[in-house]
Design a protein around this motif. Structure first.
Motif, PDB file in Angstrom:
ATOM      1  N   THR A 122       0.796  -1.210   0.000  1.00  7.05           N
ATOM      2  CA  THR A 122       0.000   0.000   0.000  1.00  7.05           C
ATOM      3  C   THR A 122       0.834   1.267   0.000  1.00  7.05           C
ATOM      4  O   THR A 122       0.387   2.298  -0.509  1.00  7.05           O
ATOM      5  N   VAL A 123       2.046   1.247   0.549  1.00  4.02           N
ATOM      6  CA  VAL A 123       2.837   2.469   0.586  1.00  4.02           C
ATOM      7  C   VAL A 123       3.261   2.895  -0.808  1.00  4.02           C
ATOM      8  O   VAL A 123       3.604   4.051  -1.041  1.00  4.02           O
ATOM      9  N   GLU A 124       3.237   1.961  -1.751  1.00  7.05           N
ATOM     10  CA  GLU A 124       3.634   2.288  -3.102  1.00  7.05           C
ATOM     11  C   GLU A 124       2.481   2.824  -3.939  1.00  7.05           C
ATOM     12  O   GLU A 124       2.678   3.260  -5.070  1.00  7.05           O
ATOM     13  N   LEU A 125       1.256   2.793  -3.409  1.00  9.69           N
ATOM     14  CA  LEU A 125       0.105   3.221  -4.183  1.00  9.69           C
ATOM     15  C   LEU A 125      -0.036   4.734  -4.166  1.00  9.69           C
ATOM     16  O   LEU A 125       0.398   5.419  -3.246  1.00  9.69           O
ATOM     17  N   ASP A 126      -0.677   5.254  -5.206  1.00 10.92           N
ATOM     18  CA  ASP A 126      -0.998   6.673  -5.287  1.00 10.92           C
ATOM     19  C   ASP A 126      -2.129   6.950  -4.300  1.00 10.92           C
ATOM     20  O   ASP A 126      -3.245   6.465  -4.469  1.00 10.92           O
ATOM     21  N   THR A 127      -1.854   7.738  -3.265  1.00  9.97           N
ATOM     22  CA  THR A 127      -2.849   7.957  -2.213  1.00  9.97           C
ATOM     23  C   THR A 127      -4.060   8.736  -2.704  1.00  9.97           C
ATOM     24  O   THR A 127      -5.098   8.740  -2.046  1.00  9.97           O
ATOM     25  N   ALA A 128      -3.966   9.421  -3.826  1.00 11.52           N
ATOM     26  CA  ALA A 128      -5.112  10.136  -4.374  1.00 11.52           C
ATOM     27  C   ALA A 128      -6.109   9.171  -5.014  1.00 11.52           C
ATOM     28  O   ALA A 128      -7.298   9.476  -5.120  1.00 11.52           O
ATOM     29  N   TYR A 187      -5.875   5.517  -4.379  1.00 15.09           N
ATOM     30  CA  TYR A 187      -6.002   4.273  -3.639  1.00 15.09           C
ATOM     31  C   TYR A 187      -5.956   4.524  -2.133  1.00 15.09           C
ATOM     32  O   TYR A 187      -5.233   5.399  -1.657  1.00 15.09           O
ATOM     33  N   GLU A 188      -6.737   3.736  -1.420  1.00 12.65           N
ATOM     34  CA  GLU A 188      -6.773   3.805   0.042  1.00 12.65           C
ATOM     35  C   GLU A 188      -5.570   3.060   0.615  1.00 12.65           C
ATOM     36  O   GLU A 188      -5.321   1.902   0.274  1.00 12.65           O
ATOM     37  N   THR A 189      -4.795   3.735   1.457  1.00 14.51           N
ATOM     38  CA  THR A 189      -3.599   3.123   2.048  1.00 14.51           C
ATOM     39  C   THR A 189      -3.735   2.882   3.553  1.00 14.51           C
ATOM     40  O   THR A 189      -2.790   2.438   4.192  1.00 14.51           O
ATOM     41  N   ASP A 190      -4.902   3.181   4.118  1.00 12.03           N
ATOM     42  CA  ASP A 190      -5.110   2.931   5.541  1.00 12.03           C
ATOM     43  C   ASP A 190      -5.005   1.425   5.821  1.00 12.03           C
ATOM     44  O   ASP A 190      -5.352   0.591   4.985  1.00 12.03           O
ATOM     45  N   LYS A 191      -4.508   1.094   7.002  1.00 18.53           N
ATOM     46  CA  LYS A 191      -4.275  -0.300   7.353  1.00 18.53           C
ATOM     47  C   LYS A 191      -5.572  -0.999   7.762  1.00 18.53           C
ATOM     48  O   LYS A 191      -6.504  -0.372   8.261  1.00 18.53           O
ATOM     49  N   ASN A 192      -5.600  -2.296   7.552  1.00 17.61           N
ATOM     50  CA  ASN A 192      -6.622  -3.114   8.198  1.00 17.61           C
ATOM     51  C   ASN A 192      -6.354  -3.114   9.701  1.00 17.61           C
ATOM     52  O   ASN A 192      -5.230  -2.882  10.144  1.00 17.61           O
ATOM     53  N   SER A 193      -7.392  -3.397  10.483  1.00 15.18           N
ATOM     54  CA  SER A 193      -7.206  -3.361  11.933  1.00 15.18           C
ATOM     55  C   SER A 193      -8.039  -4.435  12.609  1.00 15.18           C
ATOM     56  O   SER A 193      -9.112  -4.809  12.124  1.00 15.18           O
ATOM     57  N   LEU A 194      -7.533  -4.911  13.735  1.00 14.81           N
ATOM     58  CA  LEU A 194      -8.184  -5.957  14.512  1.00 14.81           C
ATOM     59  C   LEU A 194      -8.128  -5.566  15.983  1.00 14.81           C
ATOM     60  O   LEU A 194      -7.054  -5.277  16.504  1.00 14.81           O
ATOM     61  N   ASN A 211     -11.178  -3.813  -1.535  1.00 20.04           N
ATOM     62  CA  ASN A 211     -10.209  -3.396  -2.547  1.00 20.04           C
ATOM     63  C   ASN A 211      -9.721  -2.015  -2.155  1.00 20.04           C
ATOM     64  O   ASN A 211     -10.225  -1.419  -1.208  1.00 20.04           O
ATOM     65  N   ARG A 212      -8.742  -1.490  -2.875  1.00 24.10           N
ATOM     66  CA  ARG A 212      -8.088  -0.251  -2.447  1.00 24.10           C
ATOM     67  C   ARG A 212      -8.403   0.951  -3.335  1.00 24.10           C
ATOM     68  O   ARG A 212      -8.009   2.068  -3.024  1.00 24.10           O
ATOM     69  N   LYS A 213      -9.126   0.743  -4.405  1.00 24.45           N
ATOM     70  CA  LYS A 213      -9.398   1.861  -5.310  1.00 24.45           C
ATOM     71  C   LYS A 213     -10.492   2.753  -4.739  1.00 24.45           C
ATOM     72  O   LYS A 213     -11.585   2.296  -4.418  1.00 24.45           O
TER      73      LYS A 213
END
Length: 378
Positions: free
Chosen positions: A36-42, A44-51, A78-80
């Motif tokens: 996710t750090v390599e994705l374009d943040t505009a 794609y969503e880069t927030d982490k999953n959480s538990l 998905n991240r888009k």
């Protein structure tokens, strides 16, 4: 009551401790992060999953000592963008009187939020107080029964216009009353479905949603409505129709303040089993009363809540509600309203998605309740 409050407070602070420990990684798997750090943040969503875990311990005379846990998993299908975080909660518990609760509520979003599914899967073997039918519940007038049943509640909806989602809803319960204390104030045979009933209903549903957040909205509107047809042809033992309207409005007059309002109605037409009557009470629809403290064919409910963020991850709320039940719409009246009010403490364990665990206390007429849960009441 004092012991129940102590247990709830201990559970609340236990989840805070666990959240602080897990906040640094929040189920941040290395493989997810590297991608996710390599994705374009505009785009794609880069927030982490959480538990996050939540231990729960409480006591009631009907159930005895209850001990269990709830795990909340937040993830992205998905991240888009745009894409909301989906959520699955697994909760399970057991009591010293051999009662069991297992349930899995969920909200799933996919295809850039064009599709959504909301619902719950569960199995319950539990004892419930029954306060009769009508708008005048009394704490000392009730019978206790124990029921065993699976439950399925599911919406499937697709966006057909901006912010408008249309689809269907299905409901199923196989409600087997395995014990009924006939030394109480109500007799089992006096109520429709009092020995056994099965409800299997489906029908159209719609959601209109302009909220700026799913789990902690600050502005916007949310309307959920459905018609549920229960008939022998759909697998029910009783023939009836349920109609529901649930509307919420959110407004933020200041940066850390939210005003929330909720209007809710439910109407039943036909031969309704006693456990599927329109019910007030519980941890969402009129806190301060046990769910079903007031129940009948129809109900009206209004709720107001002020939500205030204070510092770090801590917040407070104050809320009030007014509701009434009625056999027919003509029975509603201005002198029939029941009231409740209370306040609560909030801890935000996922700051990016603003997902809270809440500890609420509410008081009604000769009634009160403590509640600990994930997410807001509405």
């Amino acid at each position: 009551m004092e012991q129940s409050l102590k247990n709830l407070i201990l559970s609340f602070f236990a989840v805070i401790t666990l959240s602080i420990i897990t906040a640094e990684f929040a189920f941040s798997q290395d493989n997810i992060d590297k991608k996710t750090v390599e994705l374009d943040t505009a785009l794609y969503e880069t927030d982490k999953n959480s538990l996050f875990p939540l231990p729960v311990v409480y006591y009631t005379p009907e159930a005895g000592l209850f001990y269990g846990a709830s795990i909340l998993y937040n993830f992205f299908t998905n991240r888009k963008k745009p894409i909301n975080a989906s959520q699955i909660q697994l909760a399970a518990g057991y009591t010293t009187k051999q009662q069991t609760l297992i349930f899995l509520p969920f909200q799933i979003f996919w295809d850039q939020n064009k599709w959504r599914s909301i619902g719950e899967l569960g199995y319950y073997n539990y004892a419930y107080p029954f306060y009769g039918i009508g708008n005048n519940g009394q704490q000392d007038v009730y019978s206790t029964y124990r029921a065993s049943f699976p439950r399925v509640r599911a919406f499937l909806l697709k966006e057909t216009a901006p912010n408008l989602f249309v689809g269907g809803r299905y409901w199923f319960e196989n409600y087997d009353i395995i014990e009924w204390d006939n030394t109480g104030d109500f007799q089992q045979e006096d109520f429709s479905g009092g020995t056994y009933n099965r409800t299997s209903g489906l029908g159209p549903a719609m959601i209109y949603d302009t909220r700026d957040g799913v789990y902690y909205p600050r502005n916007g509107h949310y309307l959920e409505s459905f018609i549920e047809f229960n008939h022998q042809y759909t697998g029910s033992t009783h023939n009836y129709t349920a109609i529901s309207f649930d509307y919420a409005y959110y407004y933020s007059p200041a940066d850390k303040t939210v005003l929330a309002a909720n209007a809710f109605s439910w109407s039943n037409l036909g031969d309704v089993p006693f456990n599927r009557l329109a019910q007030l009470g519980g941890n969402k629809k009129m806190r301060g009363y046990f769910q079903g403290y007031f129940q009948d064919n129809n109900l009206l409910l209004g709720q107001l809540e002020v939500r205030q963020e204070l510092f770090w991850r801590i917040g407070l709320t104050a809320f009030g509600s007014a509701g009434q039940t009625a056999n027919t719409w003509g029975d509603y009246g201005m002198n029939r309203w029941n009231y409740a009010a209370g306040g609560g403490l909030r801890f935000t364990f996922d700051t990016k998605k603003h997902i809270n665990v809440r500890l609420d206390y509410a008081v009604g007429k000769d009634s009160n309740g403590f509640y600990i849960a994930f997410n807001e009441a509405f």
